[in-house]
Design a protein around this motif. Structure first.
Motif, PDB file in Angstrom:
ATOM      1  N   UNK A 189       0.793  -1.211   0.000  1.00 24.31           N
ATOM      2  CA  UNK A 189       0.000   0.000   0.000  1.00 24.31           C
ATOM      3  C   UNK A 189       0.830   1.267   0.000  1.00 24.31           C
ATOM      4  N   UNK A 190       0.236   2.309  -0.530  1.00 21.59           N
ATOM      5  CA  UNK A 190       0.794   3.654  -0.419  1.00 21.59           C
ATOM      6  C   UNK A 190      -0.098   4.463   0.518  1.00 21.59           C
ATOM      7  N   UNK A 191       0.533   5.164   1.439  1.00 16.82           N
ATOM      8  CA  UNK A 191      -0.157   6.022   2.382  1.00 16.82           C
ATOM      9  C   UNK A 191       0.463   7.412   2.295  1.00 16.82           C
ATOM     10  N   UNK A 192      -0.230   8.396   2.855  1.00 12.47           N
ATOM     11  CA  UNK A 192       0.349   9.738   2.910  1.00 12.47           C
ATOM     12  C   UNK A 192      -0.077  10.422   4.195  1.00 12.47           C
ATOM     13  N   UNK A 193       0.761  11.362   4.601  1.00 13.01           N
ATOM     14  CA  UNK A 193       0.458  12.126   5.808  1.00 13.01           C
ATOM     15  C   UNK A 193       0.876  13.569   5.591  1.00 13.01           C
TER      16      UNK A 193
ATOM     17  N   UNK B  58      -2.248  16.296   9.994  1.00 12.72           N
ATOM     18  CA  UNK B  58      -3.325  15.369   9.632  1.00 12.72           C
ATOM     19  C   UNK B  58      -2.907  13.935   9.914  1.00 12.72           C
ATOM     20  N   UNK B  59      -3.909  13.068   9.977  1.00 14.15           N
ATOM     21  CA  UNK B  59      -3.617  11.648  10.188  1.00 14.15           C
ATOM     22  C   UNK B  59      -3.138  11.004   8.884  1.00 14.15           C
ATOM     23  N   UNK B  60      -2.398   9.934   9.049  1.00 18.22           N
ATOM     24  CA  UNK B  60      -1.940   9.181   7.881  1.00 18.22           C
ATOM     25  C   UNK B  60      -3.155   8.519   7.226  1.00 18.22           C
ATOM     26  N   UNK B  61      -3.230   8.616   5.902  1.00 18.11           N
ATOM     27  CA  UNK B  61      -4.378   8.063   5.194  1.00 18.11           C
ATOM     28  C   UNK B  61      -3.916   7.153   4.065  1.00 18.11           C
ATOM     29  N   UNK B  62      -4.747   6.160   3.776  1.00 15.04           N
ATOM     30  CA  UNK B  62      -4.448   5.256   2.674  1.00 15.04           C
ATOM     31  C   UNK B  62      -4.715   5.910   1.339  1.00 15.04           C
ATOM     32  N   UNK B  63      -3.865   5.622   0.363  1.00 11.74           N
ATOM     33  CA  UNK B  63      -3.989   6.200  -0.968  1.00 11.74           C
ATOM     34  C   UNK B  63      -4.335   5.120  -1.991  1.00 11.74           C
ATOM     35  N   UNK B  64      -3.561   4.046  -2.004  1.00 15.83           N
ATOM     36  CA  UNK B  64      -3.777   2.982  -2.985  1.00 15.83           C
ATOM     37  C   UNK B  64      -3.166   1.689  -2.462  1.00 15.83           C
ATOM     38  N   UNK B  65      -3.697   0.563  -2.978  1.00  9.66           N
ATOM     39  CA  UNK B  65      -3.194  -0.746  -2.572  1.00  9.66           C
ATOM     40  C   UNK B  65      -3.164  -1.667  -3.777  1.00  9.66           C
TER      41      UNK B  65
ATOM     42  N   UNK C 240      -8.264   2.148  -4.454  1.00  8.75           N
ATOM     43  CA  UNK C 240      -7.865   3.551  -4.388  1.00  8.75           C
ATOM     44  C   UNK C 240      -8.771   4.329  -3.444  1.00  8.75           C
ATOM     45  N   UNK C 241      -8.202   5.336  -2.822  1.00  5.74           N
ATOM     46  CA  UNK C 241      -9.007   6.291  -2.078  1.00  5.74           C
ATOM     47  C   UNK C 241      -9.804   7.125  -3.083  1.00  5.74           C
ATOM     48  N   UNK C 242     -10.986   7.542  -2.676  1.00  5.59           N
ATOM     49  CA  UNK C 242     -11.838   8.332  -3.582  1.00  5.59           C
ATOM     50  C   UNK C 242     -11.134   9.599  -4.061  1.00  5.59           C
TER      51      UNK C 242
ATOM     52  N   UNK D 195      -8.206  10.129  -4.961  1.00  3.11           N
ATOM     53  CA  UNK D 195      -7.164   9.983  -5.989  1.00  3.11           C
ATOM     54  C   UNK D 195      -7.618   9.144  -7.182  1.00  3.11           C
ATOM     55  N   UNK D 196      -8.822   8.601  -7.121  1.00  4.33           N
ATOM     56  CA  UNK D 196      -9.316   7.784  -8.234  1.00  4.33           C
ATOM     57  C   UNK D 196      -9.298   8.570  -9.534  1.00  4.33           C
ATOM     58  N   UNK D 197      -8.805   7.917 -10.570  1.00  2.00           N
ATOM     59  CA  UNK D 197      -8.735   8.563 -11.874  1.00  2.00           C
ATOM     60  C   UNK D 197      -7.476   9.395 -12.079  1.00  2.00           C
ATOM     61  N   UNK D 198      -6.727   9.656 -11.003  1.00  2.00           N
ATOM     62  CA  UNK D 198      -5.501  10.451 -11.111  1.00  2.00           C
ATOM     63  C   UNK D 198      -4.249   9.639 -10.772  1.00  2.00           C
ATOM     64  N   UNK D 199      -4.368   8.724  -9.814  1.00  2.00           N
ATOM     65  CA  UNK D 199      -3.239   7.921  -9.363  1.00  2.00           C
ATOM     66  C   UNK D 199      -3.397   6.488  -9.849  1.00  2.00           C
ATOM     67  N   UNK D 200      -2.274   5.857 -10.141  1.00  2.00           N
ATOM     68  CA  UNK D 200      -2.262   4.458 -10.552  1.00  2.00           C
ATOM     69  C   UNK D 200      -1.162   3.718  -9.811  1.00  2.00           C
ATOM     70  N   UNK D 201      -1.545   2.639  -9.143  1.00  2.00           N
ATOM     71  CA  UNK D 201      -0.562   1.793  -8.465  1.00  2.00           C
ATOM     72  C   UNK D 201      -0.258   0.604  -9.359  1.00  2.00           C
ATOM     73  N   UNK D 202       1.006   0.226  -9.422  1.00  2.00           N
ATOM     74  CA  UNK D 202       1.401  -0.909 -10.247  1.00  2.00           C
ATOM     75  C   UNK D 202       2.609  -1.571  -9.612  1.00  2.00           C
ATOM     76  N   UNK D 203       2.983  -2.711 -10.187  1.00  2.00           N
ATOM     77  CA  UNK D 203       4.073  -3.477  -9.577  1.00  2.00           C
ATOM     78  C   UNK D 203       4.922  -4.124 -10.651  1.00  2.00           C
ATOM     79  N   UNK D 204       6.207  -4.141 -10.434  1.00  2.00           N
ATOM     80  CA  UNK D 204       7.137  -4.914 -11.248  1.00  2.00           C
ATOM     81  C   UNK D 204       7.688  -6.006 -10.339  1.00  2.00           C
ATOM     82  N   UNK D 205       7.132  -7.210 -10.492  1.00  2.00           N
ATOM     83  CA  UNK D 205       7.523  -8.287  -9.576  1.00  2.00           C
ATOM     84  C   UNK D 205       8.990  -8.651  -9.732  1.00  2.00           C
ATOM     85  N   UNK D 206       9.496  -8.605 -10.941  1.00  2.00           N
ATOM     86  CA  UNK D 206      10.897  -8.966 -11.158  1.00  2.00           C
ATOM     87  C   UNK D 206      11.820  -8.019 -10.399  1.00  2.00           C
TER      88      UNK D 206
END
Length: 125
Positions: A35-39, A43-50, A59-61, A63-74
């Motif tokens: 997950x990505x969080x921000x603070x 303010x309290x730390x809040x979840x952004x994306x998982x 996604x948190x509401x 950031x939807x449509x603006x942020x994209x979480x992705x992964x490179x497993x290798x």
């Protein structure tokens, strides 16, 4: 020992983009949630994306449509692409992980046991 290290933060103007990276090391688990969080100051730390090991994302509401979480497993790296940044996105951004879970559903912030040191994102108007 689990280690997470974020990078890619910086200062941008409103409407700009950044890509954050989170490099993971020290463990090998077949199931997890990252997950990505921000603070922001005061303010309290809040979840952004998982994202889970099967690539399912949440996604948190705000950031939807603006942020994209992705992964490179290798590379064992999780990314957060942030477009159309706004001043209210200014915060310290952290990546975190829960190991040994089938997915990200139902997990609260306290469930994330491993955290990186964070990377600062500043968006000016």
């Amino acid at each position: 020992q689990v280690q997470l290290v974020e990078s890619g933060g910086g200062s941008v103007q409103s409407g700009g983009s950044l890509r954050l990276s989170c490099a993971a090391s020290g463990y090998l688990y077949s199931s997890y949630c990252m997950g990505w969080f921000r603070q922001a100051p005061g303010k309290e730390r809040e979840g952004v994306a998982r994202i889970d090991r099967d690539g399912r994302t949440m996604y948190a509401d705000s950031v939807k449509g603006r942020f994209t979480i992705s992964e490179d497993k290798a590379k064992r790296t999780v990314y957060l692409r942030m477009n159309d940044l706004k001043p209210e996105d200014t915060a310290m951004y952290y990546c975190a992980t829960v190991l040994g879970v089938a997915g990200c559903d139902g997990l609260g912030r306290p469930d994330f046991g491993y955290w990186g040191p964070g990377t600062q994102v500043t968006v000016s108007s």
